[in-house]
Design an enzyme around this catalytic site. Structure first.
Site, PDB file in Angstrom:
ATOM      1  CE1 TYR A 170      26.472  18.750  -1.297  1.00  0.00           C
ATOM      2  CE2 TYR A 170      27.943  16.999  -2.018  1.00  0.00           C
ATOM      3  CZ  TYR A 170      27.169  18.107  -2.298  1.00  0.00           C
ATOM      4  OH  TYR A 170      27.109  18.592  -3.582  1.00  0.00           O
TER       5      TYR A 170
ATOM      6  CG  HIS B  80      31.476  13.686  -5.895  1.00  0.00           C
ATOM      7  ND1 HIS B  80      30.917  14.061  -4.686  1.00  0.00           N
ATOM      8  CD2 HIS B  80      31.037  14.613  -6.798  1.00  0.00           C
ATOM      9  CE1 HIS B  80      30.192  15.146  -4.848  1.00  0.00           C
ATOM     10  NE2 HIS B  80      30.251  15.504  -6.117  1.00  0.00           N
TER      11      HIS B  80
ATOM     12  CE  LYS C   4      31.848  17.700 -13.716  1.00  0.00           C
ATOM     13  NZ  LYS C   4      32.517  18.540 -12.690  1.00  0.00           N
TER      14      LYS C   4
ATOM     15  NE  ARG D 137      26.297  17.110  -8.336  1.00  0.00           N
ATOM     16  CZ  ARG D 137      26.639  15.853  -8.643  1.00  0.00           C
ATOM     17  NH1 ARG D 137      25.698  15.005  -9.033  1.00  0.00           N
ATOM     18  NH2 ARG D 137      27.889  15.441  -8.562  1.00  0.00           N
TER      19      ARG D 137
ATOM     20  NE  ARG E 149      28.733  16.444 -12.077  1.00  0.00           N
ATOM     21  CZ  ARG E 149      29.120  15.179 -11.908  1.00  0.00           C
ATOM     22  NH1 ARG E 149      28.511  14.205 -12.595  1.00  0.00           N
ATOM     23  NH2 ARG E 149      30.112  14.870 -11.081  1.00  0.00           N
TER      24      ARG E 149
END
Length: 295
Positions: free
Chosen positions: A276, A267, A170, A244, A146
């Site tokens: 995707y 993820h 994250k 990304r 990111r």
């Protein structure tokens, strides 16, 4: 109510390890909600029969807020009320029966390989800024990190000898992502030929710095990628996340394992990565329609 909000933000920061960006999002959403309650003469402890949460959702929609924004606000409100019940400030969670608006899942915008090549070739390698910009773009496309993770990188996070980078994503989760030889070379060129002349403080660990010699911001990188996309003649709207998306899609199109892509993207849920696969199927359909003589 402000004191409860501060306690809640401290709780989620410590207990759930949320990033600063997520905490800021919580704060904005909940301050807006608390201001709404106050303007109607309510508090978070007001009887639920007043229906103030549906009223708030209705107001957001009347202001033209996107479904995703409404859903995010509801998620923030639910987390806040769950905390208040946990702390015995409330006995009942008035948000528990609120339905989350159904969102249409938009397919991410992806660049074709020719556009990626043109974009990565734009920065002028004869200048310090050009070396920096090429290193950033190559790194984004090579790793799928990111933009917030990109600008947070320090020099020691990139191991050019072993060709991998260490990324804190994250929830403060660490992941290790391999580097391709082109990205590795671009970062090496920047570090050895440009960074020392750009950074203000030699002890600053920031990998990428701006024209003032301090850590580059997300907004600064946004302007950089927009400028280079325009020079590359890319008509489609491009954001830092576009690279990304392109990273993940191109890997899957070339046979990469879905779980491996999930791990590299960071993820938590594989269903997020599965979008995707829809992109690749959509692109295959487009190729078929254009190429098959009886399509």
């Amino acid at each position: 109510m402000d004191a409860w909000l501060d306690q809640f933000l401290q709780y989620v920061e410590v207990e759930r390890g949320l990033s600063k960006n997520t905490l800021d999002s919580y704060r904005r959403d909940l301050l807006t909600y608390l201001t709404f309650l106050e303007s109607r003469g309510y508090t978070v402890t007001s009887p639920y029969e007043h229906g103030y949460i549906p009223q708030y959702v209705q107001e957001l929609r009347a202001k033209g807020r996107a479904t995703a924004t409404v859903s995010r606000n509801l998620a923030s409100i639910r987390s806040f009320y769950s905390f208040l019940v946990r702390e015995r400030i409330l006995l009942f969670d008035p948000s528990q029966h609120m339905e989350t608006p159904r969102m249409e899942r938009k397919l991410p915008r992806v660049l074709i390989m020719e556009d990626v090549d043109r974009l990565l070739a734009v920065p002028d390698a004869a200048t310090s800024k050009g070396l920096r910009d090429r290193a950033m773009l190559e790194l984004l496309y090579a790793t799928g990190i990111r933009v917030s993770e990109l600008v947070s990188l320090n020099e020691h996070d990139v191991n050019l000898t072993a060709s991998f980078l260490r990324c804190i994503g994250k929830g403060s989760k660490e992941r290790i992502i391999p580097l391709g030889h082109m990205a590795r070379q671009a970062v090496l060129d920047y570090v050895t030929k440009a960074r020392s002349s750009m950074v203000r403080d030699p002890l600053d660990p920031s990998l990428f710095v701006n024209h003032l010699g301090v850590r580059l911001s997300r907004q600064g990188f946004w302007k950089i990628i927009k400028k280079h996309a325009k020079k590359a003649g890319i008509v489609a709207d491009i954001t830092p996340h576009t690279l990304r998306h392109s990273f993940a899609t191109h890997l899957l199109e070339n046979g990469a394992d879905l779980r491996a892509v999930q791990e590299m993207l960071g993820h938590a849920d594989i269903s997020t990565t599965q979008v995707y696969t829809h992109v690749t199927r959509s692109r295959l359909q487009d190729v078929y329609q254009k190429a098959h003589p009886r399509a």
